[in-house]
Design an enzyme around this catalytic site. Structure first.
Site, PDB file in Angstrom:
ATOM      1  N   HIS A 184     -77.302  79.285  34.659  1.00  0.00           N
ATOM      2  CA  HIS A 184     -77.702  78.859  33.313  1.00  0.00           C
ATOM      3  C   HIS A 184     -76.734  79.431  32.272  1.00  0.00           C
ATOM      4  CE1 HIS A 184     -80.562  78.376  29.848  1.00  0.00           C
ATOM      5  NE2 HIS A 184     -79.954  79.495  29.464  1.00  0.00           N
ATOM      6  N   GLU A 185     -76.403  80.708  32.403  1.00  0.00           N
ATOM      7  CA  GLU A 185     -75.489  81.322  31.433  1.00  0.00           C
ATOM      8  C   GLU A 185     -74.075  80.740  31.557  1.00  0.00           C
ATOM      9  OE1 GLU A 185     -76.748  82.856  29.125  1.00  0.00           O
ATOM     10  OE2 GLU A 185     -78.712  83.184  30.046  1.00  0.00           O
TER      11      GLU A 185
ATOM     12  N   HIS B 174     -73.915  77.603  29.598  1.00  0.00           N
ATOM     13  CA  HIS B 174     -73.678  77.835  28.161  1.00  0.00           C
ATOM     14  C   HIS B 174     -72.183  77.987  27.889  1.00  0.00           C
ATOM     15  CE1 HIS B 174     -77.552  77.964  26.300  1.00  0.00           C
ATOM     16  NE2 HIS B 174     -78.005  78.968  27.022  1.00  0.00           N
TER      17      HIS B 174
ATOM     18  N   GLU C 108     -80.695  75.304  25.036  1.00  0.00           N
ATOM     19  CA  GLU C 108     -81.338  75.906  26.198  1.00  0.00           C
ATOM     20  C   GLU C 108     -81.752  74.849  27.213  1.00  0.00           C
ATOM     21  OE1 GLU C 108     -81.744  79.162  27.126  1.00  0.00           O
ATOM     22  OE2 GLU C 108     -80.380  79.465  25.452  1.00  0.00           O
TER      23      GLU C 108
END
Length: 311
Positions: free
Chosen positions: A135-136, A139, A205
């Site tokens: 997930h990071e 980003h 997100e």
């Protein structure tokens, strides 16, 4: 293109709030000073966004030679997933905090960093940690990190300047609304800045959850991790985040407080909404796929609380 335009407008709104607060405090002179400060903050944040936030949290860089196996595995997984996603390998950091959480920062994929709290490595299994870090990495790949860090910097400055307005006002009261105006900006400016943060955070997100599930190839692992992090984080305060609340939107789960629904003052969407979307990617019924989260009373910590959301 629409997303970049929206981001530009949101950042412009934050800058305008900062300049407006400067006017309320110091009139035209204060407005000019605030404008110059906003330009400087944007420039400094652009070139040093990763260093600024990492220093706030006392993050320590780690590499594959770390003596602890769990940390070596953590670094190896980040490197492997970044390579698989076809992106530069970011620097990897650990933060000395018991709350399980993580964030990414940096001005672009070539100058990025991902950071995890020690609590994340201790309370989640390797598969779930991979889901969180994917997930990071999403980003970073989506170039969200610059916007998120600049937003945190300016929003924090807006709140500080607005609070200062309670104690100082100069010049002609008729031009700036006097003490009433100062009180108004002290109350409204932080709220407005928070709303801008939320608008940036939530959409990014959700997108990062989807892209992260694709990078790890395991949306169910991220769904499980989100539920565990929410349950644990509500019982474990994040002291650094409490000192720097304007950075809360950068974390995968809100480090300050848990919210049960997508409401106006939550920096992240509700965790159950994020889980449902991830399980749709998995092609399963979200209800039957829900992971049992640990109870708050089972949190291995000396404090006690919960946290959660989706972005």
């Amino acid at each position: 293109m629409r997303n970049h335009l929206r981001t530009f407008m949101l950042l412009a709104a934050l800058t305008a709030l900062f300049v407006g607060a400067g006017y309320m405090v110091g009139g035209p002179t204060g407005m000019g000073i605030a404008f110059l400060l906003a330009l400087v903050m944007n420039a400094v944040s652009y070139w040093n966004s990763d260093k600024i936030v990492l220093r706030m949290y006392g993050a320590q860089e780690v590499d594959p030679s770390h003596p602890e196996p769990i940390v070596r595995n953590f670094v190896a997984d980040v490197h492997e997933m970044a390579t698989r996603a076809g992106m530069p390998i970011p620097k990897v950091y650990l933060i000395d905090s018991d709350q399980p959480n993580a964030f990414a920062t940096g001005r672009d994929p070539e100058h990025a960093a991902v950071a995890a709290n020690l609590g994340l490595l201790r309370m989640l299994d390797r598969r779930e940690i991979r889901g969180v870090m994917a997930h990071e990495l999403a980003h970073v790949k989506n170039r969200d990190t610059l916007t998120m860090t600049i937003t945190a910097t300016i929003a924090g400055a807006v709140s500080a300047l607005a609070n200062f307005a309670f104690f100082f006002r100069g010049g002609d009261d008729r031009d700036r609304g006097g003490m009433i105006g100062a009180i108004a900006v002290a109350i409204l400016a932080p709220i407005a800045a928070a709303l801008v943060q939320m608008a940036i955070s939530r959409t990014r997100e959700y997108a990062a959850d989807k892209a992260g599930a694709e990078i790890s190839g395991d949306p169910e692992a991220l769904a499980s991790a989100l539920q565990k992090i929410e349950a644990y984080a509500r019982g474990i305060p994040n002291i650094q985040a409490e000192h720097h609340p304007a950075t809360s939107h950068m974390f995968i789960i809100n480090p300050l407080s848990g919210q049960g629904a997508d409401n106006l003052f939550s920096t992240h969407p509700a965790t159950h909404n994020r889980v449902a979307a991830l399980m749709e990617l998995k092609g399963r019924n979200p209800r039957s796929a829900t992971v049992e989260a640990p109870s708050a009373t089972a949190v291995p910590t000396s404090s006690g609380r919960k946290a959660g959301p989706w972005g």
